[in-house]
Design a protein around this motif. Structure first.
Motif, PDB file in Angstrom:
ATOM      1  N   GLY A   1       0.382  -1.261   0.047  1.00 24.69           N
ATOM      2  CA  GLY A   1       0.009   0.086   0.156  1.00 24.69           C
ATOM      3  C   GLY A   1       0.645   0.818   0.293  1.00 24.69           C
ATOM      4  N   TRP A   2       0.431   2.560  -0.327  1.00 21.17           N
ATOM      5  CA  TRP A   2       0.954   3.657  -0.522  1.00 21.17           C
ATOM      6  C   TRP A   2       1.257   4.534   1.013  1.00 21.17           C
ATOM      7  CZ3 TRP A   2       3.205   4.437  -4.254  1.00 21.17           C
ATOM      8  CH2 TRP A   2       2.818   4.146  -5.262  1.00 21.17           C
ATOM      9  N   ASN A   3       0.242   3.379   2.105  1.00 25.17           N
ATOM     10  CA  ASN A   3       0.676   3.968   3.284  1.00 25.17           C
ATOM     11  C   ASN A   3       1.392   3.386   4.267  1.00 25.17           C
ATOM     12  OD1 ASN A   3      -0.988   2.171   4.212  1.00 25.17           O
ATOM     13  ND2 ASN A   3      -2.476   3.195   5.153  1.00 25.17           N
ATOM     14  N   LYS A   4       2.355   2.910   3.413  1.00 23.08           N
ATOM     15  CA  LYS A   4       3.154   1.706   4.446  1.00 23.08           C
ATOM     16  C   LYS A   4       4.644   1.839   3.425  1.00 23.08           C
ATOM     17  CE  LYS A   4       0.809  -0.919   8.322  1.00 23.08           C
ATOM     18  NZ  LYS A   4       0.192  -2.058   7.945  1.00 23.08           N
ATOM     19  N   SER A   5       5.770   1.603   4.697  1.00 21.99           N
ATOM     20  CA  SER A   5       6.897   1.707   3.436  1.00 21.99           C
ATOM     21  C   SER A   5       7.221   0.434   3.555  1.00 21.99           C
ATOM     22  CB  SER A   5       7.627   2.434   4.294  1.00 21.99           C
ATOM     23  OG  SER A   5       8.394   1.699   6.533  1.00 21.99           O
TER      24      SER A   5
ATOM     25  N   ALA B   1       4.569   4.090   9.233  1.00 29.42           N
ATOM     26  CA  ALA B   1       3.852   4.637   8.516  1.00 29.42           C
ATOM     27  C   ALA B   1       3.909   5.978   7.475  1.00 29.42           C
ATOM     28  CB  ALA B   1       2.570   5.187   9.466  1.00 29.42           C
ATOM     29  N   CYS B   2       3.533   6.211   6.808  1.00 28.39           N
ATOM     30  CA  CYS B   2       3.856   6.820   5.836  1.00 28.39           C
ATOM     31  C   CYS B   2       2.392   8.289   5.307  1.00 28.39           C
ATOM     32  CB  CYS B   2       4.372   6.585   4.443  1.00 28.39           C
ATOM     33  SG  CYS B   2       6.206   5.183   5.096  1.00 28.39           S
ATOM     34  N   LYS B   3       2.787   9.126   4.602  1.00 28.60           N
ATOM     35  CA  LYS B   3       2.441  10.102   3.965  1.00 28.60           C
ATOM     36  C   LYS B   3       2.320   9.689   1.908  1.00 28.60           C
ATOM     37  CE  LYS B   3       1.882  14.042   6.285  1.00 28.60           C
ATOM     38  NZ  LYS B   3       2.273  15.586   6.863  1.00 28.60           N
ATOM     39  N   ILE B   4       0.759   9.790   1.676  1.00 23.14           N
ATOM     40  CA  ILE B   4       0.763   9.156   0.342  1.00 23.14           C
ATOM     41  C   ILE B   4       1.528   9.700  -0.163  1.00 23.14           C
ATOM     42  CG2 ILE B   4      -0.592   8.272  -1.142  1.00 23.14           C
ATOM     43  CD1 ILE B   4      -2.853   8.105   0.459  1.00 23.14           C
TER      44      ILE B   4
ATOM     45  N   LEU C   1      17.652   8.501   0.371  1.00 19.04           N
ATOM     46  CA  LEU C   1      16.584   7.449   0.001  1.00 19.04           C
ATOM     47  C   LEU C   1      16.173   6.303   0.817  1.00 19.04           C
ATOM     48  CD1 LEU C   1      17.802   6.261  -3.266  1.00 19.04           C
ATOM     49  CD2 LEU C   1      16.355   8.352  -3.378  1.00 19.04           C
ATOM     50  N   PHE C   2      17.238   6.208   2.030  1.00 24.77           N
ATOM     51  CA  PHE C   2      16.624   5.498   3.582  1.00 24.77           C
ATOM     52  C   PHE C   2      15.492   6.482   3.837  1.00 24.77           C
ATOM     53  CE2 PHE C   2      17.579   4.369   7.573  1.00 24.77           C
ATOM     54  CZ  PHE C   2      16.976   2.979   7.655  1.00 24.77           C
ATOM     55  N   LEU C   3      16.195   7.517   4.457  1.00 28.98           N
ATOM     56  CA  LEU C   3      14.697   8.228   5.240  1.00 28.98           C
ATOM     57  C   LEU C   3      13.629   8.528   4.381  1.00 28.98           C
ATOM     58  CD1 LEU C   3      17.343  11.015   5.743  1.00 28.98           C
ATOM     59  CD2 LEU C   3      16.875   9.051   7.639  1.00 28.98           C
ATOM     60  N   VAL C   4      13.498   9.079   3.243  1.00 35.08           N
ATOM     61  CA  VAL C   4      12.396   8.740   2.710  1.00 35.08           C
ATOM     62  C   VAL C   4      11.667   7.754   2.610  1.00 35.08           C
ATOM     63  CG1 VAL C   4      11.404   9.888   0.531  1.00 35.08           C
ATOM     64  CG2 VAL C   4      13.833  11.160   1.542  1.00 35.08           C
ATOM     65  N   GLY C   5      11.811   6.773   1.828  1.00 36.10           N
ATOM     66  CA  GLY C   5      11.578   5.105   1.686  1.00 36.10           C
ATOM     67  C   GLY C   5      11.580   4.669   2.512  1.00 36.10           C
TER      68      GLY C   5
ATOM     69  N   PHE D   1      23.403  -0.456  11.829  1.00 31.42           N
ATOM     70  CA  PHE D   1      22.416  -0.284  12.636  1.00 31.42           C
ATOM     71  C   PHE D   1      21.422   0.265  11.061  1.00 31.42           C
ATOM     72  CE2 PHE D   1      24.547   1.259  15.221  1.00 31.42           C
ATOM     73  CZ  PHE D   1      24.542   0.891  16.955  1.00 31.42           C
ATOM     74  N   ARG D   2      21.805  -0.708  10.249  1.00 26.80           N
ATOM     75  CA  ARG D   2      20.570  -0.237   8.667  1.00 26.80           C
ATOM     76  C   ARG D   2      19.308  -1.179   9.235  1.00 26.80           C
ATOM     77  NH1 ARG D   2      23.997  -4.286   9.107  1.00 26.80           N
ATOM     78  NH2 ARG D   2      23.730  -6.685   6.915  1.00 26.80           N
ATOM     79  N   LYS D   3      18.981  -1.994  10.211  1.00 27.52           N
ATOM     80  CA  LYS D   3      17.683  -2.497   9.654  1.00 27.52           C
ATOM     81  C   LYS D   3      16.976  -1.880  11.506  1.00 27.52           C
ATOM     82  CE  LYS D   3      19.069  -6.800   8.692  1.00 27.52           C
ATOM     83  NZ  LYS D   3      19.365  -8.164   9.428  1.00 27.52           N
ATOM     84  N   ASP D   4      17.694  -0.695  12.462  1.00 27.44           N
ATOM     85  CA  ASP D   4      17.005  -0.040  13.180  1.00 27.44           C
ATOM     86  C   ASP D   4      16.251   0.872  11.950  1.00 27.44           C
ATOM     87  OD1 ASP D   4      18.098  -2.012  14.612  1.00 27.44           O
ATOM     88  OD2 ASP D   4      19.489  -0.526  15.659  1.00 27.44           O
ATOM     89  N   SER D   5      15.107   1.562  13.214  1.00 23.76           N
ATOM     90  CA  SER D   5      14.141   2.542  13.118  1.00 23.76           C
ATOM     91  C   SER D   5      15.652   4.138  13.283  1.00 23.76           C
ATOM     92  CB  SER D   5      13.064   3.430  13.281  1.00 23.76           C
ATOM     93  OG  SER D   5      11.806   2.028  12.973  1.00 23.76           O
TER      94      SER D   5
END
Length: 555
Positions: free
Chosen positions: A100-104, A109-112, A343-347, A406-410
């Motif tokens: 879906g558009w609302n998840k990374s 949770a992401c904005k569409i 790209l990581f921060l946005v996507g 820490f690539r797998k962490d938030s």
């Protein structure tokens, strides 16, 4: 007297007639020999050349800064960010992903709107024959085409920058052409035309940056003189470092202005038109920097044919070639980290757009503060350009290493901003001191040849770093940071064990000498002494023999 005059006229390396005095007549009568007469004539031709560079005025220095302000953003923001976003607005909208558009990809949770923008950039929607590439990859391909097209121009540009009288025309035309191709990018909403725009801009920025870098080397000669003793080299180092650090800091401010404009245009309804306006604005800013060309210094006047391999001079300099390799690797490292991180921060982390703006602003503004503060520290610690460049590589290794771990962490927001400041300082330090180191290794009369290769290799490294992080590694920050870490480590090994040195490079280039020795430029009025380009040992030998007294030159 007749015999002495005949010897001077028969010597092809002597450009100006030499007026003998009593001491020289006595030496000639005492059978000093033909080689001694050759040495004396060479000294006389070196001296006028070494005094051609007047001390730069404050206006010349400030105009040099202005061009960095008006052009640094081209390879840091305009090509990788603005053009990629514009191409992303031309392609068809991607299909909705399974999540879906609302998840990374991390399930956050992401904005569409954010996810749609990210998918537009990374989805392979640009057709090339039977295959497809993403807008980011299409930008990389266009960038690479520009570098290939710029390659044949290296010889012409380097030769005419060093020994021509058309420096203003070359640099002015490059700036004007590059700025022009920023204007029509929105006329045709097709992707196939963008290689023409991007490639033309790449060729233009490569040529204009070469001219700008050469000017740096000539200004240093104007401040310190072309020939120094070893104990005087810190004077040259201090002036060169200050100019390069200040210019880089100013250039980063220009990049910050463009990214802020990009953010604003991404918030409006018609994003494509907004980004077109950003491109036009960037072209006009770049064109404003054309005032720099009127302060460019002419090349040396030559009275004998220039060697055909003049533009390959850097490959005969051990320190210059080593610096060139390190410049390419470090440029790759910094761009790979930046692109992969954004790209990581946005996507994947789905950070709010305003936070991405904060990240961009800190990344581009912080060096304007941190870089000028580094110079007093450098003077206290008495570190050279090689060590400072190593410092930049170490900071990049820290950023990429921790990011990979820490690539797998938030990631926490405050940690992201801290590492943005850290990595931006690293990028600025490597850019500033790479320029300093290369000009320290450049013999007088060959600054244009060295600067041309510096500009092209730096652009090539930046392009490859962007291509890797936005291509196969897109959406996988671990791959981007891992590759960047390995590349940075290789650059460090070459810097440490490659025997690269600013002082030794300057000695080999004939810019400095040991205490009590004689030194001057290995090239006088364009006459290339064949023995001075065979190897480093010959450079040192000629630097000692074909020289005017250091105190006189320094004065």
């Amino acid at each position: 007297m007749a015999e002495e005059s005949s010897e001077i006229q028969s010597n092809q390396e002597i450009v100006q007639a030499h007026e003998p005095n009593n001491e020289e007549i006595n030496r000639s009568v005492s059978n000093m020999g033909d080689s001694s007469m050759k040495m004396e004539g060479t000294r006389e031709t070196c001296r006028p050349y070494s005094r051609l560079e007047p001390q730069p005025t404050k206006g010349e220095v400030w105009v040099w800064y202005v061009y960095e302000l008006c052009s640094y953003f081209v390879h840091t923001v305009l090509i990788p960010i603005v053009f990629s976003l514009i191409i992303g607005q031309i392609v068809n909208s991607p299909t909705e992903p399974l999540r879906g558009w609302n998840k990374s990809a991390k399930g956050l949770a992401c904005k569409i709107d954010e996810m749609e923008l990210y998918e537009r950039l990374t989805h392979r929607s640009v057709s090339i024959g039977n295959s497809k590439v993403s807008p980011l990859e299409w930008t990389s391909i266009s960038w690479g085409i520009g570098l290939i097209l710029a390659s044949p121009a290296l010889r012409f540009v380097s030769t005419n920058l060093d020994h021509g009288q058309n420096q203003v025309v070359i640099a002015g035309a490059a700036t004007a052409i590059g700025a022009f191709f920023c204007l029509p990018v929105g006329f045709f909403k097709v992707t196939w035309i963008f290689p023409l725009y991007v490639a033309s801009i790449v060729v233009a920025i490569a040529v204009s940056t070469a001219s700008h870098t050469r000017h740096h080397g000539l200004m240093i000669q104007g401040f310190t003189g072309p020939s120094l003793q070893r104990h005087q080299f810190p004077n040259r180092r201090g002036v060169s470092n200050r100019l390069s650090l200040n210019a880089t800091g100013v250039g980063c401010l220009g990049s910050a202005v463009i990214v802020a404009f990009v953010y604003y245009m991404l918030r409006i309804q018609d994003i494509f038109t907004g980004l077109w306006v950003v491109s036009i604005f960037s072209g006009l800013i770049w064109l404003a920097g054309i005032v720099h060309v009127f302060t460019l210094r002419p090349g040396a006047t030559i009275t004998s044919p220039l060697p055909k391999d003049h533009f390959l001079s850097i490959f005969k300099s051990h320190h210059g070639l080593g610096t060139l390799i390190v410049v390419g690797l470090s440029s790759f490292t910094s761009m790979c980290i930046f692109t992969g991180g954004v790209l990581f921060l946005v996507g994947e982390l789905c950070l709010k757009p305003v936070f991405v703006l904060y990240f961009w602003l800190i990344y581009f503004i912080f060096p304007s503060v941190s870089l000028p503060m580094l110079q007093p520290v450098q003077l206290i610690l008495k570190t050279n350009a090689v060590k400072m460049h190593l410092l930049g590589l170490i900071l990049s290794l820290v950023t990429s290493g921790i990011g990979f771990q820490f690539r797998k962490d938030s990631w926490e927001r405050h940690y992201i901003l801290i590492f943005a400041a850290l990595q931006s300082t690293s990028t600025g330090v490597m850019h500033a001191f790479a320029r300093v180191l290369l000009m320290d290794c450049s013999p007088a009369g060959k600054e244009g040849a060295f600067a041309t290769w510096f500009s092209w290799v730096k652009m090539a490294g930046t392009c490859l770093g962007f291509a890797v992080a936005s291509g196969a590694a897109a959406g996988n920050v671990g791959t981007s940071f891992g590759i960047a870490f390995c590349t940075g480590a290789v650059a460090m090994v070459i810097s440490i064990y490659g025997n690269i040195s600013d002082v030794a490079g300057a000695v080999a280039a004939g810019l400095i000498s040991e205490e009590g020795e004689m030194v001057s430029s290995p090239i006088a009025n364009g006459s290339d002494h064949s023995n001075s380009i065979n190897n480093d040992d010959d450079d040192d030998e000629n630097a000692k023999k074909e020289a005017a007294p250091v105190g006189e030159e320094a004065a």
